[in-house]
Design a protein around this motif. Sequence first.
Motif, PDB file in Angstrom:
ATOM      1  N   LEU A  54      74.727  36.460  29.166  1.00 27.62           N
ATOM      2  CA  LEU A  54      73.341  35.379  28.819  1.00 27.62           C
ATOM      3  C   LEU A  54      73.443  34.299  30.025  1.00 27.62           C
ATOM      4  N   SER A  55      72.245  33.752  30.083  1.00 26.38           N
ATOM      5  CA  SER A  55      72.230  32.644  30.927  1.00 26.38           C
ATOM      6  C   SER A  55      71.650  31.314  30.514  1.00 26.38           C
ATOM      7  N   CYS A  56      72.006  30.365  30.951  1.00 21.65           N
ATOM      8  CA  CYS A  56      71.432  29.203  30.591  1.00 21.65           C
ATOM      9  C   CYS A  56      70.955  28.076  31.758  1.00 21.65           C
ATOM     10  N   ALA A  57      69.658  28.110  31.876  1.00 25.85           N
ATOM     11  CA  ALA A  57      69.240  27.130  32.995  1.00 25.85           C
ATOM     12  C   ALA A  57      68.703  25.911  32.392  1.00 25.85           C
ATOM     13  N   ALA A  58      69.681  24.776  33.023  1.00 23.78           N
ATOM     14  CA  ALA A  58      69.255  23.476  32.814  1.00 23.78           C
ATOM     15  C   ALA A  58      68.334  22.854  33.568  1.00 23.78           C
ATOM     16  N   SER A  59      67.690  21.947  33.226  1.00 23.70           N
ATOM     17  CA  SER A  59      66.809  21.166  33.992  1.00 23.70           C
ATOM     18  C   SER A  59      66.784  19.609  33.493  1.00 23.70           C
TER      19      SER A  59
ATOM     20  N   PHE B  16      72.736  16.135  36.443  1.00 24.92           N
ATOM     21  CA  PHE B  16      73.719  15.526  37.036  1.00 24.92           C
ATOM     22  C   PHE B  16      74.814  14.600  36.252  1.00 24.92           C
ATOM     23  N   SER B  17      74.311  14.221  35.137  1.00 20.73           N
ATOM     24  CA  SER B  17      75.258  13.575  34.272  1.00 20.73           C
ATOM     25  C   SER B  17      75.892  14.302  33.082  1.00 20.73           C
ATOM     26  N   ILE B  18      75.615  15.528  33.315  1.00 13.32           N
ATOM     27  CA  ILE B  18      76.302  16.613  32.310  1.00 13.32           C
ATOM     28  C   ILE B  18      77.796  16.568  32.434  1.00 13.32           C
ATOM     29  N   ASN B  19      78.345  16.331  31.165  1.00 10.36           N
ATOM     30  CA  ASN B  19      79.806  16.265  31.143  1.00 10.36           C
ATOM     31  C   ASN B  19      80.419  17.637  30.630  1.00 10.36           C
ATOM     32  N   ARG B  20      79.561  18.312  29.885  1.00  5.42           N
ATOM     33  CA  ARG B  20      80.037  19.619  29.357  1.00  5.42           C
ATOM     34  C   ARG B  20      79.010  20.353  28.976  1.00  5.42           C
ATOM     35  N   ILE B  21      79.052  21.686  29.423  1.00  9.90           N
ATOM     36  CA  ILE B  21      77.896  22.518  29.201  1.00  9.90           C
ATOM     37  C   ILE B  21      78.534  23.848  28.633  1.00  9.90           C
ATOM     38  N   GLY B  22      77.855  24.742  27.517  1.00 10.48           N
ATOM     39  CA  GLY B  22      78.723  26.028  27.145  1.00 10.48           C
ATOM     40  C   GLY B  22      77.648  26.624  26.003  1.00 10.48           C
TER      41      GLY B  22
ATOM     42  N   VAL C  12      82.976  26.666  26.572  1.00 13.84           N
ATOM     43  CA  VAL C  12      82.313  25.727  27.238  1.00 13.84           C
ATOM     44  C   VAL C  12      83.295  25.288  28.493  1.00 13.84           C
ATOM     45  N   ILE C  13      82.529  24.643  29.439  1.00 15.98           N
ATOM     46  CA  ILE C  13      82.956  24.276  30.783  1.00 15.98           C
ATOM     47  C   ILE C  13      82.879  23.059  30.921  1.00 15.98           C
ATOM     48  N   THR C  14      83.733  22.093  31.463  1.00 13.99           N
ATOM     49  CA  THR C  14      83.519  20.452  31.708  1.00 13.99           C
ATOM     50  C   THR C  14      83.018  20.348  32.928  1.00 13.99           C
TER      51      THR C  14
ATOM     52  N   ARG D 175      75.851  14.999  27.412  1.00 14.24           N
ATOM     53  CA  ARG D 175      75.582  14.128  28.595  1.00 14.24           C
ATOM     54  C   ARG D 175      76.008  12.743  28.362  1.00 14.24           C
ATOM     55  N   TYR D 176      76.539  12.111  29.353  1.00 13.73           N
ATOM     56  CA  TYR D 176      76.750  10.742  29.088  1.00 13.73           C
ATOM     57  C   TYR D 176      75.957   9.879  30.214  1.00 13.73           C
ATOM     58  N   SER D 177      74.999   8.953  29.463  1.00 14.50           N
ATOM     59  CA  SER D 177      74.436   8.078  30.554  1.00 14.50           C
ATOM     60  C   SER D 177      74.875   6.611  30.099  1.00 14.50           C
TER      61      SER D 177
END
Length: 118
Positions: free
Chosen positions: A20-25, A29-35, A50-52, A99-101
Amino acid sequence: QVQLVESGGGLVQAGGSLRLSCAASGSTFSINRIGWYRQAPGKQRELVAVITSGGIITYADSVKGRFTISRDNAKNTVYLQMNSLKPEDTAVYYCNAVRYSTTWSTYWGQGTQVTVSS
């Protein structure tokens, strides 16, 4: 804002593999964790992997040793390599980003179906 687009789901026999692929847009730059999370029919959505931003990885016990999460920062893409698939892995798989802003925000992709036949 962050947009997530998943791809790579499909139908596979037990013992097979999918990636599986997940393309983020957006404000990646402020993503803290994705998975990845998944939801099977009649069940709650559950964490898969998940990966931080610091590279710390967490896997669900049910997928340890079979699934591998990785990311390509240059492409803003996260991958989930799934090997030795089992029928119980059948679910809709969702990409998730936190994401943390000035506040914490959570984003979800539209989901991709993974079906493992026995």
